[in-house]
Scaffold this motif. Structure first.
Motif, PDB file in Angstrom:
ATOM      1  N   CYS A   1      47.199  89.004  -9.225  1.00  0.00           N
ATOM      2  CA  CYS A   1      45.656  89.295  -8.740  1.00  0.00           C
ATOM      3  C   CYS A   1      46.080  90.027  -7.077  1.00  0.00           C
ATOM      4  O   CYS A   1      47.543  90.427  -6.567  1.00  0.00           O
ATOM      5  N   SER A   2      44.663  91.165  -6.673  1.00  0.00           N
ATOM      6  CA  SER A   2      45.358  91.325  -5.997  1.00  0.00           C
ATOM      7  C   SER A   2      44.186  91.525  -5.174  1.00  0.00           C
ATOM      8  O   SER A   2      42.679  91.683  -5.554  1.00  0.00           O
ATOM      9  N   ASN A   3      43.838  92.052  -3.467  1.00  0.00           N
ATOM     10  CA  ASN A   3      42.729  92.455  -3.303  1.00  0.00           C
ATOM     11  C   ASN A   3      41.867  93.402  -2.714  1.00  0.00           C
ATOM     12  O   ASN A   3      40.736  93.407  -1.912  1.00  0.00           O
ATOM     13  N   ASN A   4      42.778  94.054  -3.145  1.00  0.00           N
ATOM     14  CA  ASN A   4      41.871  95.574  -2.538  1.00  0.00           C
ATOM     15  C   ASN A   4      42.199  96.835  -4.363  1.00  0.00           C
ATOM     16  O   ASN A   4      42.891  96.035  -4.845  1.00  0.00           O
ATOM     17  N   THR A   5      41.124  97.103  -4.037  1.00  0.00           N
ATOM     18  CA  THR A   5      40.592  97.433  -6.021  1.00  0.00           C
ATOM     19  C   THR A   5      41.175  99.102  -5.608  1.00  0.00           C
ATOM     20  O   THR A   5      41.487  99.279  -6.992  1.00  0.00           O
ATOM     21  N   GLN A   6      42.420  99.654  -4.840  1.00  0.00           N
ATOM     22  CA  GLN A   6      43.284 100.815  -4.822  1.00  0.00           C
ATOM     23  C   GLN A   6      44.136 100.189  -6.307  1.00  0.00           C
ATOM     24  O   GLN A   6      44.759 100.940  -6.970  1.00  0.00           O
ATOM     25  N   HIS A   7      44.477  98.876  -5.847  1.00  0.00           N
ATOM     26  CA  HIS A   7      45.918  98.744  -6.744  1.00  0.00           C
ATOM     27  C   HIS A   7      45.590  97.894  -8.417  1.00  0.00           C
ATOM     28  O   HIS A   7      45.903  97.292  -9.189  1.00  0.00           O
ATOM     29  N   ARG A   8      43.910  98.581  -8.202  1.00  0.00           N
ATOM     30  CA  ARG A   8      43.639  98.183  -9.799  1.00  0.00           C
ATOM     31  C   ARG A   8      44.138  97.852 -10.836  1.00  0.00           C
ATOM     32  O   ARG A   8      44.226  97.376 -11.985  1.00  0.00           O
TER      33      ARG A   8
ATOM     34  N   ASP B   1      44.936  96.296 -14.438  1.00  0.00           N
ATOM     35  CA  ASP B   1      44.421  97.189 -15.877  1.00  0.00           C
ATOM     36  C   ASP B   1      45.319  97.054 -16.648  1.00  0.00           C
ATOM     37  O   ASP B   1      45.154  96.804 -17.916  1.00  0.00           O
TER      38      ASP B   1
ATOM     39  N   GLU C   1      50.799  93.402  -2.052  1.00  0.00           N
ATOM     40  CA  GLU C   1      49.414  94.338  -2.932  1.00  0.00           C
ATOM     41  C   GLU C   1      48.937  93.380  -3.206  1.00  0.00           C
ATOM     42  O   GLU C   1      47.914  93.821  -3.359  1.00  0.00           O
TER      43      GLU C   1
END
Length: 553
Positions: A246-253, A257, A324
């Motif tokens: 998981c990640s709390n930052n959409t930059q590392h989505r 994916d 991250e």
């Protein structure tokens, strides 16, 4: 009337014992009948079930087999369907105490507990052990991905250096070849080019090009791909099944994916996959690998499956190391938001003030930029005046530092050595350890993880010091027990299992360090800190040694 001291101690012990019994009963009742059967089989060492001793063991040396073993442990613990939400609501220090208690016992000793206590204790141990196993699995994954790249580079460099010869004056050589080719455009290569640059020179020039730049990176990736596809690729589906990222930052989505895409397509045997919008590329593939991963097939873009997997693993490793991306049910690699105070959002400004930081991102960046500019200006101003440092015009390492001349030994240091040798000519390390404990009492930090302490404190102090000496020097408990202290190996082993654990060691080491800094005279030794110098040399030790870092060397 206030109770007497002994009566008060008895009431406190009784209340604490009742709390523990209620805790064990609560956790035991949360387990299903099937889970209790599997836990019993694990304690009995039934074939086909991960036994108790394997669950307690730490990960072995870095390798695919270690990864598969850790995944097997996680799968077994998850098959028990432990009440994770119930455990997470309790204080971690309380659960760690009971985890230490089970870890200090053998399977036979665990089975001697009454049924309620046995399943309650074992459930707490498995819950906490699952977090540690996940951390160990992530560490193995990070080291394996690093090893793949490092080994590929070392192997290629070794191959290139065996027959590498640097060609000097490449610009002049290219000019001469171009001039000869223009003067005789219809001539043969042997007649036009070879007189200017011989065959050996051209071969050396080609090898030099392959040892740097894009050609070098392509060869590194070729070796890396071979090692991954032939051996380590088996770990990918097992890790994707065992861990939830998981990640709390959409930059590392994009990395998440990409992991989801690999998980859903792990049964596919296609070597090349047509590139479309469902396959994440930006933020996953490094620019230097882009031409290797994305190929052009008659105008149609396609992805090399194995090369794409390698890029995803490298991107995942990079983001795991700086949190991250975090892992569900992990301890060290847990959600970083869990490390914040519960009222952080409400009192954000107060916490920033306590840390001496600003909440304005622009001001924070400007302050960093100002500090870096000042440091660079100072370096630029002082570097030309420094006679010990030279800036080279060529080579890989452009900064050359002249080694410092060794200083003469201070006169007082020789007197100090002579005085120490005269006072204590034959002082053993064990005597130094004992003297330190008599002065500051660091052995008081070592408390039992069991219900009670049987030996008196003086006897216990002696056994703790012998255990610490045997572990800290890698002498071993068996060899220490063979001396004239009259304490058997089983007695030392019992103390090692029930009294010596990481939290107590940290506290004791901290007390010794603080006592050393207090005793130092700043006018002689300077202002000491807890930092120290190291040549990064690692010493091999067994994996259960808490005093040293476990390393395959």
């Amino acid at each position: 009337e206030c109770p007497a001291g002994k009566e008060l101690d008895r009431l406190v012990r009784s209340a604490y014992q009742q709390f523990e019994l209620n805790l064990y009963e609560h956790f035991a009742n949360c387990l299903s009948v099937e889970s209790k059967i599997l836990m019993g089989q694990s304690l009995d060492g039934v074939e086909g079930v991960v036994n108790f001793s394997d669950i307690k063991a730490d990960p072995g040396r870095v390798g695919l087999d270690s990864v598969l073993k850790e995944v097997e442990k996680i799968s077994f613990i998850r098959s028990l369907h432990l009440p994770v939400e119930t455990f997470s609501s309790f204080n971690t220090k309380v659960l760690q105490r009971y985890r230490q208690r089970v870890n200090s016992e053998s399977a036979w000793e665990v089975k001697q507990h009454p049924e309620t206590i046995r399943y309650g204790l074992f459930a707490i141990f498995l819950y906490w052990r699952q977090r540690e196993i996940i951390d160990g699995l992530i560490e193995l994954f990070i080291q394996i991905v690093h090893r793949l790249s490092a080994r590929a580079e070392r192997k290629l460099v070794k191959t290139l250096l065996s027959d590498f010869q640097k060609v000097h004056g490449k610009t002049t050589l290219l000019f001469r070849i171009a001039e000869a080719a223009l003067d005789n455009p219809n001539g043969l290569v042997k007649e036009v080019v070879y007189p200017v640059a011989g065959e050996d020179t051209l071969k050396s020039l080609l090898k030099e090009y392959k040892s740097s730049g894009p050609a070098y990176q392509q060869q590194v990736h070729k070796i890396l791909r071979s090692s991954y596809s032939n051996h380590y690729r088996r770990m990918l589906p097992r890790i994707l099944e065992a861990l939830t990222f998981c990640s709390n930052n959409t930059q590392h989505r994009p990395v998440l994916d990409a992991l989801d895409w690999l998980k859903h397509n792990q049964t596919s045997n296609q070597r090349y996959i047509t590139l479309d919008d469902t396959i994440p590329v930006d933020g996953v593939i490094q620019p230097k690998w882009r031409d290797i991963v994305i190929e052009d097939n008659q105008g149609e873009k396609r992805i090399n499956r194995i090369n794409y997997e390698i890029c995803v693993l490298q991107a995942l490793r990079k983001r795991l190391r700086c949190k991250e991306i975090w892992v569900v049910d992990a301890d060290r690699y847990r959600n970083p938001d869990d490390d914040l105070p519960l009222d952080f959002d409400a009192n954000r400004e107060n916490y920033y003030q306590d840390l001496g930081q600003t909440t304005d991102a622009t001001a924070f960046v400007e302050q960093l930029r100002s500090e870096m500019s000042s440091a660079l200006e100072l370096l630029n101003r002082e570097m030309p005046k420094n006679r010990k440092v030279r800036i080279l015009s060529q080579g890989k390492n452009r900064i050359s530092i002249t080694p410092l001349a060794p200083q003469q030994e201070p006169m007082n240091l020789a007197y100090l050595k002579r005085e120490i040798t005269g006072r204590w000519p034959m002082t053993s390390l064990l005597d130094v350890l004992k003297e330190a404990d008599l002065r500051i009492g660091f052995s008081d930090h070592f408390k039992t993880v069991a219900d009670r302490e049987n030996p008196d404190r003086q006897s216990l102090q002696q056994r703790i010091l012998l255990c610490l000496y045997g572990m800290g020097t890698n002498t071993g408990l068996k060899r220490v027990s063979g001396s004239r202290h009259g304490i058997s190996y089983k007695e030392l082993l019992n103390v090692r299992r029930r009294f010596i654990h990481k939290a107590a060691l940290r506290n004791a080491i901290g007390q010794v360090a603080n006592a050393i800094f207090t005793a130092r005279n700043p006018s002689i030794w300077g202002e000491g800190t807890t930092s120290c110098a190291s040549d990064s040399k690692k010493f091999g030790s067994w994996d259960q040694n808490l005093m040293t870092e476990w390393h395959i060397r």
